[in-house]
Design an enzyme around this catalytic site. Sequence first.
Site, PDB file in Angstrom:
ATOM      1  N   GLY A 129     -14.649  28.856  -7.023  1.00  0.00           N
ATOM      2  CA  GLY A 129     -15.905  28.018  -6.111  1.00  0.00           C
ATOM      3  C   GLY A 129     -17.105  28.515  -6.951  1.00  0.00           C
ATOM      4  N   SER A 131     -19.109  25.749  -8.581  1.00  0.00           N
ATOM      5  CA  SER A 131     -20.151  24.437  -8.821  1.00  0.00           C
ATOM      6  C   SER A 131     -20.405  24.058  -7.185  1.00  0.00           C
ATOM      7  CB  SER A 131     -19.309  23.414  -9.574  1.00  0.00           C
ATOM      8  OG  SER A 131     -19.030  23.793 -10.600  1.00  0.00           O
ATOM      9  N   SER A 163     -11.041  22.631  -8.438  1.00  0.00           N
ATOM     10  CA  SER A 163      -9.655  22.175  -8.720  1.00  0.00           C
ATOM     11  C   SER A 163      -8.765  23.063  -7.698  1.00  0.00           C
ATOM     12  CB  SER A 163      -9.344  22.658 -10.415  1.00  0.00           C
ATOM     13  OG  SER A 163     -10.230  22.018 -10.956  1.00  0.00           O
ATOM     14  N   GLU A 247     -11.841  33.126 -19.526  1.00  0.00           N
ATOM     15  CA  GLU A 247     -11.935  31.747 -19.235  1.00  0.00           C
ATOM     16  C   GLU A 247     -12.028  30.802 -20.616  1.00  0.00           C
ATOM     17  OE1 GLU A 247     -14.844  31.074 -16.113  1.00  0.00           O
ATOM     18  OE2 GLU A 247     -14.648  28.906 -16.284  1.00  0.00           O
ATOM     19  N   GLU A 363     -23.112  21.509 -23.829  1.00  0.00           N
ATOM     20  CA  GLU A 363     -24.691  21.978 -24.515  1.00  0.00           C
ATOM     21  C   GLU A 363     -24.663  23.389 -24.016  1.00  0.00           C
ATOM     22  OE1 GLU A 363     -23.334  19.063 -22.937  1.00  0.00           O
ATOM     23  OE2 GLU A 363     -23.922  17.811 -24.534  1.00  0.00           O
TER      24      GLU A 363
END
Lengths: 376, 344
Positions: A129, A131, A163, A247, A363
């Site tokens: 958790g 975003s 997700s 990750e 980016e």
Amino acid sequence: MFQGLNFEPVVLPETADALRKEVRAFLDEETGWFPNSDFNTGASAEFSQRLAKRGWVGMTWPKKYGGSERSFLERYVVTEELLAAGAPVAAHWIADRQSGPLLLKFGTEEQRQRFLPPITRGESFFSIGMSEPDTGSDLASIRTSAVKVDGGWLVNGSKIWTSGAHLNHYMVALVRTEPASENRHAGMSQLLIGFDDPNVTVRGIKNLAGESDFNQVFFDDVLVPDDQVIGEPGNGWVQVISELGYERSGPERFLSSFLVIQELLREVGSNPTDEQAALIGKLVAELVTLRRMSISVAGMLEEGKAPNTEAALIKELGNTFERIVPEIVRPVLPQDASAHFLATLNDAILHAPSFTLRGGTREILRGVIARGLGLR
Amino acid sequence: MREETRLIIETTNRILSDLCTPGVVDATESGQFATQLWQTLNENGLILAGLPEHLGGAGGEMGDSLTVIRCAARFAAPIPIAETFIAASLANFVGATSFSGGVVTVANGEFELSENNTLTGKANNVAFARWADRIYIPAKQQGASVLCVVDRDAVELTEQVSIAGEPRDTIEVNLVIDAADIYQAPSELQDYARRLGAMTRSVMMSGALESALELVVDYSLTRQQFGRSISKFQAIQHQLATMAGEVAASIRAADSLAQLQQPVELEVAFAKSRVGQACGPCAEVAHQVMGAIGYTLEHHLNHRTRRLWCWREEYGNERQWQELIGHEMCRTGADELWPRVASL
Ligand SMILES: Cc1cc2nc3c(=O)[nH]c(=O)nc-3n(C[C@H](O)[C@H](O)[C@H](O)COP(=O)(O)OP(=O)(O)OC[C@H]3O[C@@H](n4cnc5c(N)ncnc54)[C@H](O)[C@@H]3O)c2cc1C
């Protein structure tokens, strides 16, 4: 010479071959899913449970928490075999890769005993958790807040793109426990929030491929007890950053379109044109190189290092690769490509836009690499 | 990293930073062989680091030679160190008991040895031939492979240069060879030479790519425009980050070669195609970031990028090696693709 550009060759341990055979034998018995190498696609609690029975969930963790004390490189073998086969790994993926190691590093003994064994049994699944509707790449701008109350923290706000929230049991939520200040990275904490809390609402969002993998999650005065704070309150940023090596460097960062390559081979058969052969050669050379780089990083993680620039490099190169595979395969297809191949290809095309977004956009990764080069 | 490797890198780099300055590299373009550089590397046992002692080598592993060759390429060393490695490895391959030593190169072309030992044929792009003492030439004799050794002075030589300004001469041969200079060879000799060559070019490109990145990053930190160093512009950062990814992949691909005991075809193919593919995009970024000064012969970025454009074509460009990999993988087949990849 730059730090972070050298990926020392690492040889997989001797046990890898036998383990690989075991995983393949296990997968031979498993059926009933449309194979997709994207780790986000395809969640099956039953599959994860059967996998856990073999000791392949939380396999690097201490035995006293249900783990198997296998090495990080052995875990590498298991994960790459699962992805290459396109197995439905999404249910346990985050708990196994990220949440468990986080608890091992920052959790209390009581938390480890409570949360880790169910993960290793394939009975407890986790979501990330981070975003929020107004927070994407700029993670420090989160607004979901947790206010100290008697016995715990009162959480309000919302997370998005979570997700598996509709299937999983807990979210590791990054929240503000102090208002934003000059030091943007201060005052954040990681909380374990149960999805079964009546004040938590989960709303599914359909992705481009029409699947409901991710969600928006709403917190409406959710009381999180003190013993579900991970690490020190206020230390959230440091803890989140420490997860990045795990990750970003694994095989899931370059194998997402693997099945397109495999099925292309089936389409062209043993007698490809030179153009088809050259493309396949290019893809396989890239795949082999990425895999070796990724194994090098697994070796560094095994040694307890924090290879963040290396991990960002793998993710950047790997995502670029898996994203371009379906695009550059199209022009060399035989006229009479099979329906099965086209299904695999279209599946990859529909999922590909997410590869360079999730887990840190292209980016943002380039920014991390630039920092590693000393440019910023 | 092995202790021996570390030591080799240290010594080689020390010699190169003293004796392979941009001035020395430029001087070879006007026709002057870097004699002192060559001799010093030779005296320190670095020219043949990975060859057995009976061939005049230092008794190390093949990877040691590749390590030295890669260091040399980081400095754009304009000497036939790769060619000498290839020639000596061919001598080793055919079971020669001695190696001529001195400055040596290899000629890959169409050569035929007649029954009475007359060698005829022609080769283009013979690196540094004009400065060589001896030339090693893979040839055919009635369908069988032979390795011939000839004196540089005995061949007809036309001077040519590569896009990098390095000698890539054309040689023509029509002479009777002494039996002592002819070695019967396994039939795959020509192919073996090509693999050795592609190996050297792969590690050379990885070295030149890395040093180009260093040059350009340094430049971006010092060059000021709009009141700040250009490294602060995100557009520049992203270009350099992309280049860094290509360079990192190239280094890893080339490192795999340094671990081999033999030039295994598929491994050579992976490296040559992966590293070769990086040259174009990396040179593009390097020149873009460096602005007009990079587009001159005055700045030594040109020593790296021009060599990259040369080496990527030599011993098979990326497309040719990719075809080889692709055909091999198609023989492997869809169901065995993953097991094959995972075994590599
Ligand atoms: C399939 C999928 C699953 C996901 N799962 C989860 C999950 O489980 N949990 C979770 O917390 N999140 C998850 N995410 C969210 C993911 O982490 C975010 O999408 C990502 O961080 C980017 O945020 P954003 O989408 O809001 O884009 P934004 O940050 O708004 O970015 C939009 C564009 O602007 C660019 N940009 C932003 N900042 C900069 C900058 N400083 N310089 C240059 N360009 C910039 C970005 O690169 C991008 O191209 C998931 C995303 C996807 C696609």
